[in-house]
Write an enzyme that holds these catalytic residues in place. Structure first.
Site, PDB file in Angstrom:
ATOM      1  N   CYS A   1      -3.988  -4.334  -7.775  1.00  0.00           N
ATOM      2  CA  CYS A   1      -3.299  -3.157  -7.881  1.00  0.00           C
ATOM      3  C   CYS A   1      -3.814  -2.746  -9.321  1.00  0.00           C
ATOM      4  O   CYS A   1      -3.612  -1.437  -9.602  1.00  0.00           O
ATOM      5  CB  CYS A   1      -1.798  -3.194  -7.672  1.00  0.00           C
ATOM      6  SG  CYS A   1      -1.041  -4.083  -8.793  1.00  0.00           S
TER       7      CYS A   1
ATOM      8  N   SER B   1       0.825  -1.190  -0.017  1.00  0.00           N
ATOM      9  CA  SER B   1      -0.083   0.103   0.000  1.00  0.00           C
ATOM     10  C   SER B   1       1.046   1.214   0.023  1.00  0.00           C
ATOM     11  O   SER B   1       1.827   1.295   0.497  1.00  0.00           O
ATOM     12  CB  SER B   1      -0.990  -0.033   1.134  1.00  0.00           C
ATOM     13  OG  SER B   1      -0.149  -0.206   2.300  1.00  0.00           O
TER      14      SER B   1
ATOM     15  N   GLU C   1      -8.163   4.486  -1.728  1.00  0.00           N
ATOM     16  CA  GLU C   1      -8.171   3.101  -2.410  1.00  0.00           C
ATOM     17  C   GLU C   1      -8.876   2.375  -1.516  1.00  0.00           C
ATOM     18  O   GLU C   1      -8.744   2.041  -0.441  1.00  0.00           O
ATOM     19  CB  GLU C   1      -6.788   2.677  -2.365  1.00  0.00           C
ATOM     20  CG  GLU C   1      -6.587   1.214  -3.261  1.00  0.00           C
ATOM     21  CD  GLU C   1      -5.240   0.520  -3.179  1.00  0.00           C
ATOM     22  OE1 GLU C   1      -4.344   0.927  -2.007  1.00  0.00           O
ATOM     23  OE2 GLU C   1      -4.731  -0.085  -3.907  1.00  0.00           O
TER      24      GLU C   1
END
Ligand code: NAD
Length: 502
Positions: free
Chosen positions: A284, A229, A385
């Site tokens: 991702c 992350s 996100e």
């Protein structure tokens, strides 16, 4: 309950050891049950792994390219034969469906295959007679002990992005996988040993930030490859750079898919559903935002909704499931909270997956398909996100307005455009601020011989994963200038001027 230990010096390490007395739980996301305990490293295990890797480096760095290549070819064959087993381990701990896990293994194998041919990329350059009797040769040499830190969402592939290239270049490696899904990395290490990777060349320590920080600070670690992350990527980049290490740190993402009104809207809807909900959005490269331009929005949203509502959600080991659960209960609850917040901040909730469950598996980490329309750029669901099966649609009147949204995002992993207009596609390729771009391709994951990486808050450091960029990251340059004068020449005597070519 299964036990996963560290892997140091070519064998399991840590069970019953005096220093490894902390264990973490690994959960099956489909049942919510703890199935495994994983050893969590402290500084002692980290020291042991790095010392072993350092010792192995002394001989591995001088092993011949022929020897390394032969080992990697054997490794490729063993991995190929065990694809199903690797995929099963991924599904059991990460939750993704078996077919998706097989796809992950296949993309990882691509990089092992690339590493098999690394001799070509490692050959140096020579210029002869650059000056009288003088030749210059550039070579690249390994760095030493490399650390790889990987996330939960690709328990095999991201490890395979890292260590095959690093060891093919002559380095040794210490891997710190995600403790949420540690088993695939262990099978990767066992197969590496079986293929002939010498003891100590590939090591694994499991754990959390204690292990990570010990690795980042360790004086005998030369470089760090990180994927995870953005907040952790930023931390890893700063801390490891501060102690003089070479670092590449890939972070999170919010990938936008821009749809122009002239696009094939059925194909765009298929692509949006595939890229948003595959792996339950835990990629991702997932598309988490569609920016629909002009009339595309009203036509596209019902098409996405119709297709998304049909996605079959269930345990990853059921061959009829198309989407599995989220990795942990805590993550599932966070995603559900974001969806609640989105509704409160004015988004139209077209599909709401918060109450979804699977009969008989009610403790699984289930989150159904969620589609939000007319999301605003200042809402939390857009700004953060989410990493779940949640697709946000934003509306824009023009291409320019859409690009302001796309390039206004702090993330810059991937961006895609759907259109039949070549000029618009070309303009998008040049203008979009992302490291990977798709034209009528929603998830533009580059093949192994190109390279992978984002821009802006999606990557820190200037080298990307795999391809020739990995060779540069895992080696350092050396330029040798040599002269072999004719012994019959009379010595010219000292000359204190700066050497110039003649
Ligand atoms: P994460 O950042 O929580 O964890 C990544 C790794 O860092 C793990 O090994 C973890 O144990 C370790 N870690 C976690 N917290 C830490 C801390 N405070 N200090 C030091 N180390 C720590 O990521 P995750 O949840 O495992 O994976 C999902 C994230 O990874 C998403 O943000 C996703 O976008 C990102 N990701 C990025 C890429 C890419 O190529 N850019 C690829 C896959 C995943």
């Amino acid at each position: 309950m299964k036990t996963v230990t560290h892997w140091i010096g070519g064998k399991p390490y840590g069970e019953g050891s005096s220093t490894s007395d902390t264990w973490g739980p690994v959960t099956d996301p489909a049942t919510g049950e703890v199935t495994t305990r994983v050893a969590m490293a402290g500084p002692d295990e980290v020291d042991a792994a790095v010392a072993t890797a350092k010792e192995a480096y002394a001989t591995w760095r001088t092993s011949s390219l022929a020897q390394r290549t032969a080992i990697l070819f054997r490794y490729r064959e063993l991995l190929n034969a065990r694809r199903d087993d690797l995929a099963a381990l991924i599904t059991a701990e990460q939750g993704k469906v078996h077919a998706d896990a097989l796809g992950e293994v296949a993309r990882g194998l691509e990089i092992v295959e690339l590493a098999c041919g690394l001799g070509m990329a490692l050959k140096g350059d020579t210029s002869t007679d650059v000056s009288a009797d003088v030749d210059v040769t550039s070579v690249r040499q390994p760095l030493g002990v490399i650390v790889g830190i990987s996330p939960f969402n690709f328990p095999a592939m991201i490890s395979m992005w890292m260590f095959p290239m690093a060891i093919a270049c002559g380095n040794t490696f210490v891997h710190k996988p995600s403790s949420k899904a540690p088993s695939a990395s262990m099978l990767l290490a066992e197969l590496a040993a079986e293929a002939g990777v010498p003891d100590g060349v590939l090591n694994i320590v499991h754990g959390d930030e204690i292990a990570v920080n010990a690795l980042l600070d360790h004086p005998d670690v030369a470089a760090v490859s990180f994927v995870g992350s953005t907040p952790v990527a930023r931390h890893v980049y700063g801390r490891a750079s501060a102690s003089g290490k070479r670092v590449q740190a890939l972070g999170g993402a919010k990938n936008h898919m821009l749809v122009l009104p002239d696009a094939d809207l059925d194909a765009a809807a298929d692509a949006a559903v595939t890229a948003a909900y595959g792996s339950a959005g835990q990629r991702c490269m997932a598309v988490s935002v569609v920016v629909a331009v002009g009339s595309a929005g009203d036509a596209l949203v019902p098409r996405i909704a119709e297709r998304a509502a049909k996605v079959k959600i269930g345990p990853g080991n059921d061959p009829t499931s198309e989407m599995g659960p989220l990795v942990t209960r805590a993550h599932r609850d966070e995603v559900a909270e974001r969806v609640a917040g989105a509704a409160a901040q004015g988004a139209d909730v077209v599909l709401d997956g918060r109450d979804f469950t699977v009969a008989g598996l009610e403790n699984g980490h289930w989150m159904g398909i969620t589609l939000l329309d007319k999301v605003s750029t200042d809402s939390d669901v857009y700004r953060n996100e989410i990493f779940g099966p949640v697709l946000c649609v934003l509306r824009a009147e023009t291409y320019e307005e859409a690009m302001e949204i796309v390039n206004g995002s702090p993330f810059g992993n991937a961006g895609s455009i759907f259109t039949r207009d070549g000029g618009a596609a070309r303009r998008f390729q040049l203008e979009v601020e992302t490291g990977m771009v798709g034209v009528n391709v929603p998830m533009p994951v580059p093949v192994g011989y190109h390279s992978f990486g984002g821009w802006k808050d999606s990557a820190f450091g200037d080298h990307r994963m795999y391809g020739s960029e990995a060779v540069h990251f895992y080696t350092r340059g050396k330029v040798i200038t040599s002269r072999w004068p004719d012994p019959a020449e009379t010595a010219a005597g000292p000359d204190l001027g700066f050497p110039a070519s003649r």
